[in-house]
Design a protein around this motif. Sequence first.
Motif, PDB file in Angstrom:
ATOM      1  N   LYS A 177       0.856  -1.191   0.000  1.00 58.39           N
ATOM      2  CA  LYS A 177       0.000   0.000   0.000  1.00 58.39           C
ATOM      3  C   LYS A 177       0.889   1.236   0.000  1.00 58.39           C
ATOM      4  N   ASN A 178       0.649   2.121  -0.993  1.00 61.32           N
ATOM      5  CA  ASN A 178       1.393   3.379  -1.078  1.00 61.32           C
ATOM      6  C   ASN A 178       0.631   4.459  -0.312  1.00 61.32           C
ATOM      7  N   LYS A 179       1.302   5.102   0.657  1.00 61.40           N
ATOM      8  CA  LYS A 179       0.638   6.107   1.487  1.00 61.40           C
ATOM      9  C   LYS A 179       1.053   7.533   1.137  1.00 61.40           C
ATOM     10  N   GLU A 180       1.953   7.699   0.183  1.00 57.19           N
ATOM     11  CA  GLU A 180       2.428   9.035  -0.181  1.00 57.19           C
ATOM     12  C   GLU A 180       2.284   9.256  -1.688  1.00 57.19           C
ATOM     13  N   TYR A 181       2.632  10.478  -2.145  1.00 59.63           N
ATOM     14  CA  TYR A 181       2.459  10.817  -3.556  1.00 59.63           C
ATOM     15  C   TYR A 181       3.470  10.175  -4.495  1.00 59.63           C
ATOM     16  N   PRO A 182       4.763  10.097  -4.156  1.00 63.17           N
ATOM     17  CA  PRO A 182       5.682   9.469  -5.116  1.00 63.17           C
ATOM     18  C   PRO A 182       5.264   8.035  -5.405  1.00 63.17           C
ATOM     19  N   PRO A 183       5.191   7.634  -6.672  1.00 61.19           N
ATOM     20  CA  PRO A 183       4.796   6.264  -7.003  1.00 61.19           C
ATOM     21  C   PRO A 183       5.864   5.257  -6.568  1.00 61.19           C
ATOM     22  N   LEU A 184       5.426   4.024  -6.280  1.00 56.94           N
ATOM     23  CA  LEU A 184       6.314   2.953  -5.848  1.00 56.94           C
ATOM     24  C   LEU A 184       6.314   1.832  -6.872  1.00 56.94           C
ATOM     25  N   GLN A 185       7.411   1.079  -6.894  1.00 54.69           N
ATOM     26  CA  GLN A 185       7.481  -0.067  -7.792  1.00 54.69           C
ATOM     27  C   GLN A 185       8.376  -1.139  -7.158  1.00 54.69           C
ATOM     28  N   LEU A 186       7.894  -2.371  -7.128  1.00 52.16           N
ATOM     29  CA  LEU A 186       8.656  -3.501  -6.608  1.00 52.16           C
ATOM     30  C   LEU A 186       9.579  -4.027  -7.705  1.00 52.16           C
ATOM     31  N   ILE A 246      11.912  -2.028  -2.899  1.00 52.89           N
ATOM     32  CA  ILE A 246      10.801  -1.213  -3.394  1.00 52.89           C
ATOM     33  C   ILE A 246      11.330   0.179  -3.690  1.00 52.89           C
ATOM     34  N   MET A 247      11.245   0.576  -4.961  1.00 54.27           N
ATOM     35  CA  MET A 247      11.832   1.828  -5.428  1.00 54.27           C
ATOM     36  C   MET A 247      10.803   2.944  -5.456  1.00 54.27           C
ATOM     37  N   GLN A 248      11.253   4.145  -5.102  1.00 57.18           N
ATOM     38  CA  GLN A 248      10.429   5.342  -5.237  1.00 57.18           C
ATOM     39  C   GLN A 248      10.608   5.842  -6.666  1.00 57.18           C
ATOM     40  N   ASN A 249       9.633   5.594  -7.522  1.00 62.88           N
ATOM     41  CA  ASN A 249       9.784   5.779  -8.963  1.00 62.88           C
ATOM     42  C   ASN A 249       9.469   7.209  -9.396  1.00 62.88           C
TER      43      ASN A 249
END
Length: 265
Positions: A177-186, A246-249
């Motif tokens: 679950k992403n809780k912030e604005y920057p998108p995440l990617q595994l 998990i990268m902050q994309n």
Amino acid sequence: MGSLFSHLTLILVRRSIMLRKKLGYIVLGTVIGSVFTFSTGVFAETSKLVSAYLANHIRFEFDGEIKKPSEDKPAIIYKDSVYVPIRFIAEGTGMPITWNAQTQTIEIKTPEPEVIEKVVYVEVPREEKEEEKEKKEEKDTRNYQTYPITKTYMNMDVTIQTVLKNDDETKVFIAIKNKEYPPLQLIQRETVIEVDGVPYKVSDISDLRWDTKWYHDIRKDEIREGYIIFKEIPEDAEGIHMVLKIMQNDGSGKYTEVPFDIKVK
């Protein structure tokens, strides 16, 4: 006439003294730079009188240490060259010096180099006994936890939901679950996997069987569910150690490594 001769002699002596003071040098007997004593006969046959300047202002540096010749044997300047007692130079450089009266030779010897024996120890790996190998494999101090397991961070929640073992593969199901604005990617390929201390790789399975859900960004307030797939693990496996990357994309290159120790049911 005798009085006139005495008068002229006195004038010449005075002029000679004044001339010596004016020029600032002293007539020396010899300029070979040696502190050895020679016989008068040899000296008379091999030497001649020369004029030179006293050079008490000149200092000498030996390996960073400043030294000056003694007051009674100072350096002199003769024809734009500096001369010093040869013993002063020899002792300053640590070279033994002797006078050979028979051959009329000043002998200077270079000191023998100090030999330092260097012993190099090479560690030879010993062969491990089978019993020791088995003990290493058996020793596992990780505290495996029963799923579901959730790790909470400022920008995300990551949950291990379940583990599914098939005949030729193992799947670990995950929710992010992403809780912030920057998108995440595994990043599936860089997942670290160990089963009871034995490493496994996602790349051991064809990428055609990888979960394509992780190829897309996880947006703010979005929950993404999918799996990580790798080779089949033993039936009696105790636990799986897994580290997810998990990268902050957003172009920043920032990423988080999320570790789990999962108990296999």
